[in-house]
Design a protein around this motif. Structure first.
Motif, PDB file in Angstrom:
ATOM      1  N   GLN A 195       0.818  -1.214   0.000  1.00 28.92           N
ATOM      2  CA  GLN A 195       0.000   0.000   0.000  1.00 28.92           C
ATOM      3  C   GLN A 195       0.852   1.264   0.000  1.00 28.92           C
ATOM      4  N   GLY A 196       2.023   1.210   0.613  1.00 21.61           N
ATOM      5  CA  GLY A 196       2.907   2.366   0.607  1.00 21.61           C
ATOM      6  C   GLY A 196       3.464   2.674  -0.764  1.00 21.61           C
ATOM      7  N   GLN A 197       3.660   1.645  -1.588  1.00 19.53           N
ATOM      8  CA  GLN A 197       4.224   1.843  -2.921  1.00 19.53           C
ATOM      9  C   GLN A 197       3.169   1.948  -4.013  1.00 19.53           C
ATOM     10  N   LEU A 198       2.065   1.222  -3.860  1.00 17.88           N
ATOM     11  CA  LEU A 198       1.071   1.132  -4.931  1.00 17.88           C
ATOM     12  C   LEU A 198      -0.278   1.725  -4.570  1.00 17.88           C
ATOM     13  N   GLY A 199      -0.522   1.996  -3.296  1.00 13.72           N
ATOM     14  CA  GLY A 199      -1.829   2.498  -2.899  1.00 13.72           C
ATOM     15  C   GLY A 199      -2.873   1.402  -2.962  1.00 13.72           C
ATOM     16  N   SER A 200      -4.111   1.800  -3.192  1.00 12.00           N
ATOM     17  CA  SER A 200      -5.215   0.834  -3.197  1.00 12.00           C
ATOM     18  C   SER A 200      -5.125  -0.140  -4.359  1.00 12.00           C
ATOM     19  N   VAL A 201      -4.489   0.278  -5.458  1.00  9.85           N
ATOM     20  CA  VAL A 201      -4.372  -0.619  -6.613  1.00  9.85           C
ATOM     21  C   VAL A 201      -3.487  -1.816  -6.296  1.00  9.85           C
ATOM     22  N   GLY A 202      -2.681  -1.705  -5.254  1.00  7.73           N
ATOM     23  CA  GLY A 202      -1.797  -2.800  -4.883  1.00  7.73           C
ATOM     24  C   GLY A 202      -2.515  -4.001  -4.313  1.00  7.73           C
ATOM     25  N   ASN A 203      -3.788  -3.854  -3.945  1.00  9.01           N
ATOM     26  CA  ASN A 203      -4.521  -4.985  -3.369  1.00  9.01           C
ATOM     27  C   ASN A 203      -4.623  -6.161  -4.337  1.00  9.01           C
ATOM     28  N   ARG A 204      -4.661  -5.844  -5.624  1.00  6.81           N
ATOM     29  CA  ARG A 204      -4.769  -6.922  -6.606  1.00  6.81           C
ATOM     30  C   ARG A 204      -3.474  -7.731  -6.710  1.00  6.81           C
ATOM     31  N   TYR A 205      -2.358  -7.131  -6.301  1.00  6.57           N
ATOM     32  CA  TYR A 205      -1.074  -7.818  -6.357  1.00  6.57           C
ATOM     33  C   TYR A 205      -0.635  -8.348  -4.996  1.00  6.57           C
ATOM     34  N   LEU A 206      -1.417  -8.109  -3.973  1.00  3.99           N
ATOM     35  CA  LEU A 206      -1.036  -8.497  -2.620  1.00  3.99           C
ATOM     36  C   LEU A 206      -0.811 -10.002  -2.464  1.00  3.99           C
ATOM     37  N   PRO A 207      -1.669 -10.866  -3.018  1.00  5.36           N
ATOM     38  CA  PRO A 207      -1.431 -12.318  -2.835  1.00  5.36           C
ATOM     39  C   PRO A 207      -0.083 -12.776  -3.382  1.00  5.36           C
ATOM     40  N   ILE A 208       0.279 -12.350  -4.588  1.00  2.00           N
ATOM     41  CA  ILE A 208       1.537 -12.807  -5.177  1.00  2.00           C
ATOM     42  C   ILE A 208       2.729 -12.196  -4.450  1.00  2.00           C
ATOM     43  N   LEU A 209       2.622 -10.939  -4.020  1.00  2.00           N
ATOM     44  CA  LEU A 209       3.738 -10.297  -3.319  1.00  2.00           C
ATOM     45  C   LEU A 209       3.929 -10.886  -1.923  1.00  2.00           C
ATOM     46  N   PHE A 210       2.833 -11.193  -1.253  1.00  2.00           N
ATOM     47  CA  PHE A 210       2.927 -11.826   0.068  1.00  2.00           C
ATOM     48  C   PHE A 210       3.544 -13.218  -0.053  1.00  2.00           C
ATOM     49  N   SER A 211       3.101 -13.974  -1.060  1.00  2.00           N
ATOM     50  CA  SER A 211       3.649 -15.314  -1.282  1.00  2.00           C
ATOM     51  C   SER A 211       5.130 -15.236  -1.630  1.00  2.00           C
ATOM     52  N   LEU A 212       5.486 -14.246  -2.448  1.00  3.19           N
ATOM     53  CA  LEU A 212       6.888 -14.092  -2.844  1.00  3.19           C
ATOM     54  C   LEU A 212       7.771 -13.760  -1.648  1.00  3.19           C
ATOM     55  N   PHE A 213       7.324 -12.842  -0.796  1.00  9.22           N
ATOM     56  CA  PHE A 213       8.112 -12.469   0.377  1.00  9.22           C
ATOM     57  C   PHE A 213       8.326 -13.673   1.293  1.00  9.22           C
ATOM     58  N   CYS A 214       7.257 -14.403   1.563  1.00 10.33           N
ATOM     59  CA  CYS A 214       7.373 -15.574   2.450  1.00 10.33           C
ATOM     60  C   CYS A 214       8.240 -16.657   1.814  1.00 10.33           C
ATOM     61  N   PHE A 215       8.118 -16.833   0.507  1.00 15.89           N
ATOM     62  CA  PHE A 215       8.902 -17.838  -0.199  1.00 15.89           C
ATOM     63  C   PHE A 215      10.395 -17.530  -0.124  1.00 15.89           C
ATOM     64  N   LEU A 216      10.763 -16.290  -0.445  1.00 14.28           N
ATOM     65  CA  LEU A 216      12.182 -15.914  -0.409  1.00 14.28           C
ATOM     66  C   LEU A 216      12.734 -15.940   1.013  1.00 14.28           C
ATOM     67  N   ALA A 217      11.962 -15.418   1.966  1.00 16.08           N
ATOM     68  CA  ALA A 217      12.437 -15.396   3.353  1.00 16.08           C
ATOM     69  C   ALA A 217      12.634 -16.804   3.890  1.00 16.08           C
ATOM     70  N   SER A 218      11.721 -17.713   3.585  1.00 18.22           N
ATOM     71  CA  SER A 218      11.841 -19.077   4.094  1.00 18.22           C
ATOM     72  C   SER A 218      13.033 -19.800   3.471  1.00 18.22           C
ATOM     73  N   ILE A 219      13.261 -19.614   2.167  1.00 18.24           N
ATOM     74  CA  ILE A 219      14.416 -20.246   1.514  1.00 18.24           C
ATOM     75  C   ILE A 219      15.718 -19.706   2.096  1.00 18.24           C
ATOM     76  N   ASN A 220      15.784 -18.380   2.260  1.00 14.98           N
ATOM     77  CA  ASN A 220      17.007 -17.770   2.794  1.00 14.98           C
ATOM     78  C   ASN A 220      17.286 -18.225   4.222  1.00 14.98           C
ATOM     79  N   LEU A 221      16.253 -18.261   5.047  1.00 12.81           N
ATOM     80  CA  LEU A 221      16.439 -18.625   6.455  1.00 12.81           C
ATOM     81  C   LEU A 221      16.765 -20.108   6.614  1.00 12.81           C
ATOM     82  N   ILE A 222      16.128 -20.965   5.829  1.00 11.58           N
ATOM     83  CA  ILE A 222      16.438 -22.402   5.893  1.00 11.58           C
ATOM     84  C   ILE A 222      17.883 -22.638   5.480  1.00 11.58           C
ATOM     85  N   GLY A 223      18.381 -21.832   4.552  1.00 13.50           N
ATOM     86  CA  GLY A 223      19.765 -21.966   4.120  1.00 13.50           C
ATOM     87  C   GLY A 223      20.774 -21.644   5.201  1.00 13.50           C
ATOM     88  N   MET A 224      20.342 -20.988   6.278  1.00 17.91           N
ATOM     89  CA  MET A 224      21.246 -20.682   7.389  1.00 17.91           C
ATOM     90  C   MET A 224      21.455 -21.876   8.319  1.00 17.91           C
TER      91      MET A 224
END
Length: 249
Positions: A75-104
């Motif tokens: 919402q800070g970068q896209l405003g209300s239009v970002g709601n349509r991209y929220l599922p993919i961005l949330f999934s992407l953040f969790c996916f990258l964070a989990s891969i990076n952290l498991i690698g530790m």
């Protein structure tokens, strides 16, 4: 045993699978990809079961905090239009964070430490963002490559520079993630090996090994922060690119 700092990045074959000239073999990189997705999906499943609890558990608080964190980014970068991209961005953040952290985890594999994987991931989103721009604005999307108010005499040069700059977005996303993951893990491994070598080479060196060991502990904490930070940076930059495609800024 791992003797080389770069040996931890070796892709090891688990199940060979070849279809003609194509290689679909299952490797340690594939294993930790599925492990990261499975653990993240299981965490979300147990925390959101039956709509979540009225009195949230610790895990539910963590998941909700991550969700609202990503919402604030979008919402800070896209405003209300970002709601349509929220599922993919949330999934992407969790996916990258989990891969990076498991690698530790010691003797685990960090899939994002390979340039082929991060570049492939960044190009998928780069192509997607470009298609969104054309679908939203049609050929008017090309106006993104000519800054408003620029002199027409400089238009040919500026257009070329803007196109090159725009094209490198697909490369920079992947290179940034790869470089940070590989450099951090390599440095931690080098310092661990240095500390271990000092530990077994005489009393004086054994006492001196406390210093590099303390650096390793501090660096490990820093690297854990970098794992999450790089997921954040990837998502923020992707939001900025989406904003350009939506609003042609």
């Amino acid at each position: 045993m791992i003797f080389s700092p770069l040996e931890q990045f070796s892709v090891l074959l688990i199940f060979p699978l070849f279809v003609g000239s194509f290689d679909f073999s299952f490797t340690n990189s594939s294993l930790f990809f599925f492990l990261a997705v499975g653990l993240t999906a299981h965490l979300f499943s147990i925390t959101t079961e039956n709509g979540g609890r009225l009195s949230p558990t610790h895990w539910q608080l963590i998941v909700e905090s991550v969700y609202f964190f990503v919402v604030s980014i979008v919402q800070g970068q896209l405003g209300s239009v970002g709601n349509r991209y929220l599922p993919i961005l949330f999934s992407l953040f969790c996916f990258l964070a989990s891969i990076n952290l498991i690698g530790m985890i010691p003797y685990a594999f960090t899939s994002t430490s390979h340039l082929a994987i991060t570049i492939s991931l960044s190009f998928v989103f780069f192509i997607g963002v470009t298609l969104i721009g054309f679908r939203r604005h049609g050929l008017h999307f090309f106006s993104l490559f000519l800054p408003s108010g620029a002199p027409l005499a400089l238009a040919p040069l500026l257009v070329v520079l803007e196109i090159v700059s725009y094209s490198f977005r697909g490369i920079s996303l992947g290179v940034r993630l790869f470089a940070n993951m590989m450099a951090g893990h390599t440095l931690v491994k080098i310092l661990c090996g240095f500390s271990w070598s000092m530990l077994g080479n005489g009393l004086l060196l054994t006492v001196g090994s406390v210093l590099p060991f303390g650096v390793v502990v501090a660096l490990t904490g820093l690297e854990l922060m970098v794992c999450v930070l790089q997921s954040y940076v990837f998502c923020v930059l992707l939001c900025i690119y989406l904003n350009d495609s939506e609003n042609l800024h």
